[in-house]
Write a protein that holds these residues in place. Structure first.
Motif, PDB file in Angstrom:
ATOM      1  N   LEU A 192     -30.804  16.337 -20.251  1.00 23.90           N
ATOM      2  CA  LEU A 192     -30.085  15.068 -20.279  1.00 23.90           C
ATOM      3  C   LEU A 192     -30.464  14.160 -19.114  1.00 23.90           C
ATOM      4  O   LEU A 192     -30.319  12.938 -19.203  1.00 23.90           O
ATOM      5  CB  LEU A 192     -28.579  15.324 -20.277  1.00 23.90           C
ATOM      6  CG  LEU A 192     -28.029  15.984 -21.550  1.00 23.90           C
ATOM      7  CD1 LEU A 192     -26.547  16.247 -21.421  1.00 23.90           C
ATOM      8  CD2 LEU A 192     -28.312  15.121 -22.781  1.00 23.90           C
ATOM      9  N   SER A 193     -30.962  14.739 -18.016  1.00 26.44           N
ATOM     10  CA  SER A 193     -31.344  13.909 -16.872  1.00 26.44           C
ATOM     11  C   SER A 193     -32.844  13.611 -16.830  1.00 26.44           C
ATOM     12  O   SER A 193     -33.260  12.568 -16.322  1.00 26.44           O
ATOM     13  CB  SER A 193     -30.934  14.590 -15.556  1.00 26.44           C
ATOM     14  OG  SER A 193     -31.578  15.837 -15.410  1.00 26.44           O
ATOM     15  N   PRO A 201     -29.557  10.635 -25.638  1.00 25.03           N
ATOM     16  CA  PRO A 201     -30.425   9.693 -24.917  1.00 25.03           C
ATOM     17  C   PRO A 201     -31.068   8.625 -25.787  1.00 25.03           C
ATOM     18  O   PRO A 201     -31.202   7.478 -25.364  1.00 25.03           O
ATOM     19  CB  PRO A 201     -31.477  10.612 -24.285  1.00 25.03           C
ATOM     20  CG  PRO A 201     -30.793  11.927 -24.119  1.00 25.03           C
ATOM     21  CD  PRO A 201     -29.885  12.041 -25.312  1.00 25.03           C
ATOM     22  N   SER A 213     -20.342  10.764 -28.948  1.00 29.37           N
ATOM     23  CA  SER A 213     -19.732  10.603 -27.618  1.00 29.37           C
ATOM     24  C   SER A 213     -20.539   9.684 -26.711  1.00 29.37           C
ATOM     25  O   SER A 213     -20.189   9.491 -25.546  1.00 29.37           O
ATOM     26  CB  SER A 213     -19.580  11.978 -26.948  1.00 29.37           C
ATOM     27  OG  SER A 213     -20.848  12.576 -26.724  1.00 29.37           O
ATOM     28  N   LEU A 219     -23.217  14.598 -29.385  1.00 29.31           N
ATOM     29  CA  LEU A 219     -23.743  13.760 -28.313  1.00 29.31           C
ATOM     30  C   LEU A 219     -23.858  12.310 -28.769  1.00 29.31           C
ATOM     31  O   LEU A 219     -23.561  11.381 -28.015  1.00 29.31           O
ATOM     32  CB  LEU A 219     -25.100  14.280 -27.849  1.00 29.31           C
ATOM     33  CG  LEU A 219     -25.120  15.624 -27.115  1.00 29.31           C
ATOM     34  CD1 LEU A 219     -26.540  15.940 -26.648  1.00 29.31           C
ATOM     35  CD2 LEU A 219     -24.167  15.635 -25.934  1.00 29.31           C
ATOM     36  N   SER A 237     -23.690  10.148 -25.680  1.00 28.80           N
ATOM     37  CA  SER A 237     -24.491  10.911 -24.724  1.00 28.80           C
ATOM     38  C   SER A 237     -25.885  11.255 -25.222  1.00 28.80           C
ATOM     39  O   SER A 237     -26.660  11.855 -24.475  1.00 28.80           O
ATOM     40  CB  SER A 237     -23.758  12.223 -24.371  1.00 28.80           C
ATOM     41  OG  SER A 237     -22.446  11.967 -23.921  1.00 28.80           O
ATOM     42  N   GLU A 278     -27.390   5.424 -29.406  1.00 29.07           N
ATOM     43  CA  GLU A 278     -25.997   5.319 -28.996  1.00 29.07           C
ATOM     44  C   GLU A 278     -25.147   4.812 -30.153  1.00 29.07           C
ATOM     45  O   GLU A 278     -25.508   3.869 -30.851  1.00 29.07           O
ATOM     46  CB  GLU A 278     -25.859   4.367 -27.802  1.00 29.07           C
ATOM     47  CG  GLU A 278     -24.450   4.321 -27.229  1.00 29.07           C
ATOM     48  CD  GLU A 278     -24.371   3.517 -25.933  1.00 29.07           C
ATOM     49  OE1 GLU A 278     -23.272   3.385 -25.383  1.00 29.07           O
ATOM     50  OE2 GLU A 278     -25.426   3.021 -25.487  1.00 29.07           O
TER      51      GLU A 278
END
Length: 391
Positions: A256-257, A321, A317, A314, A319, A324
């Motif tokens: 995720l990062s 990447p 919510s 994801l 999240s 959205e």
């Protein structure tokens, strides 16, 4: 020849990866000949590692470590914490253990009061006081005391224990019930163990135990059984994390990062394959596959399969990447088969989020969670559903 790119989930490394890919290959081959299975081993290339050998991790639960020293012996109170953990999971666990130890019914002298009648009267009186005696733990004491007073195991437990031990056991059950309710409600405030023990002591005294009686019987019941089992399970889990043998949480955070490298690697792998291609991802592997196909057009890929994947969650919510909510699924994303086990708490649904673009199919492994999350690739139904939709 159809190529199936398998994208593994969190924490998978060699030698487990080779065994997993071999199982997937055999499962697909049993349903259809001529498939080529290609593994995307993102864990080795991009997965999380403890770069400093685990320096960020505290010592193993229940050990103390001085500067330059190895693990020491268990710290006092470790088993007690594990026993409380077992009670939080089932506030009546210790009651059941005590009831199981009761002997056959015996005839009592005329006029004597049955033990269960005494404890029920005390529980009823405690319920009448409302939530005040356990205010530090939150609301619900009156209801918990009333439920315990009517519990069918209370009578045999009362026959098996002396009144003081029974009072202490009942107090622990009530304390555990209130704490479990707070955890279920996602309360941001859970009292420390000292406060919990003080409240338990007060309740025990109200139920007839002598002062400081809240610890009576704990070691002989829960620590001998459920508490000891819980301790071993916690130690095994923490040891795996400390030795970096199961970096599952780190894989998720790293993706995720810093997920671009994961997606680039899958994109490069797929670009070198002849169509048609199906991409099959498990858990985090499904997220990587979905993200890659959303963020770049890969015309070779004709089918996306996710199993036990959190991609839909994801997305909803905010999240994921690459996409959205409420943005629609891009038209270039291929047909998407989403497999989930109803008992897998890490498997989510996509059809309601992307109508007409995702097919959700339930597959039942017969396993509880968390075993259900790892049982997809030993379930023949999974392979049948995949092969039925392969190009």
């Amino acid at each position: 020849m159809t190529a199936v790119v398998f994208v593994h989930g969190t924490g998978v490394r060699e030698p487990g990866l080779s065994a997993l890919v071999a199982r997937v290959t055999a499962g697909l081959a049993a349903q259809r000949d001529g498939l080529r299975v290609v593994s995307y081993a993102w864990g080795a290339a991009h997965g999380a590692t403890l770069a400093a050998g685990g320096a960020s991790l505290p010592p193993l639960s229940g050990t103390t470590r001085g500067l330059g020293e190895g693990p020491a012996g268990p710290a006092p109170g470790d088993g007690t914490a594990a026993a409380w953990a077992a009670l939080y999971a089932d506030p009546y666990a210790e009651l059941a253990l005590a009831a199981a130890g009761s002997g056959p019914a015996v005839e009592r002298p005329p006029g004597s009061v049955p033990p269960q009648q005494c404890i029920r009267a005390l529980l009823t009186a405690l319920a009448a006081r409302g939530d005040t005696p356990a205010a530090e733990l939150g609301p619900g004491l009156a209801r918990a005391a009333t439920d315990l007073a009517s519990h069918p195991l209370l009578a045999p437990a009362a026959d098996a224990l002396d009144p003081a031990d029974l009072a202490a056991l009942a107090a622990r059950s009530l304390t555990a019930r209130l704490t479990a309710d707070a955890l279920d409600a996602d309360s941001p405030l859970v009292p420390v163990g000292a406060t919990r023990d003080a409240v338990t002591g007060r309740i025990a005294e109200a139920l007839g135990a002598p002062p400081h009686g809240s610890e009576r019987g704990l070691r002989s019941y829960l620590l001998r059984t459920a508490g000891a089992v819980a301790t071993r399970a916690v130690e095994r889990r923490r040891r795996a994390l400390t030795e970096a043998a199961h970096p599952a949480a780190g894989d998720i955070l790293r993706y995720l990062s810093r997920g671009a490298a994961f997606r680039d690697g899958l994109r490069t792998l797929v670009a070198g394959l002849e169509p048609p291609v199906a991409v099959v991802g498990h858990s985090l592997g499904g997220i990587i596959a979905l993200d890659t196909l959303v963020s770049a057009r890969l015309p070779q890929v004709r089918l996306l399969v996710t199993a036990g994947s959190q991609g839909p969650f994801l997305y909803e919510s905010g999240s994921l990447p690459s996409l959205e909510h409420p943005a629609p699924l891009p038209s270039h994303v291929p047909a998407w088969l989403n497999l989930y086990d109803p008992r897998d708490l890490l498997g989510y649904l996509g059809a309601g989020l992307f109508p007409g673009r995702v097919t959700d199919v339930a597959v039942d492994s017969g396993q509880p969670f968390p075993a259900a999350h790892s049982a997809y690739w030993t379930n023949p139904a999974v392979y049948r559903h995949i092969v039925d939709r392969l190009p």
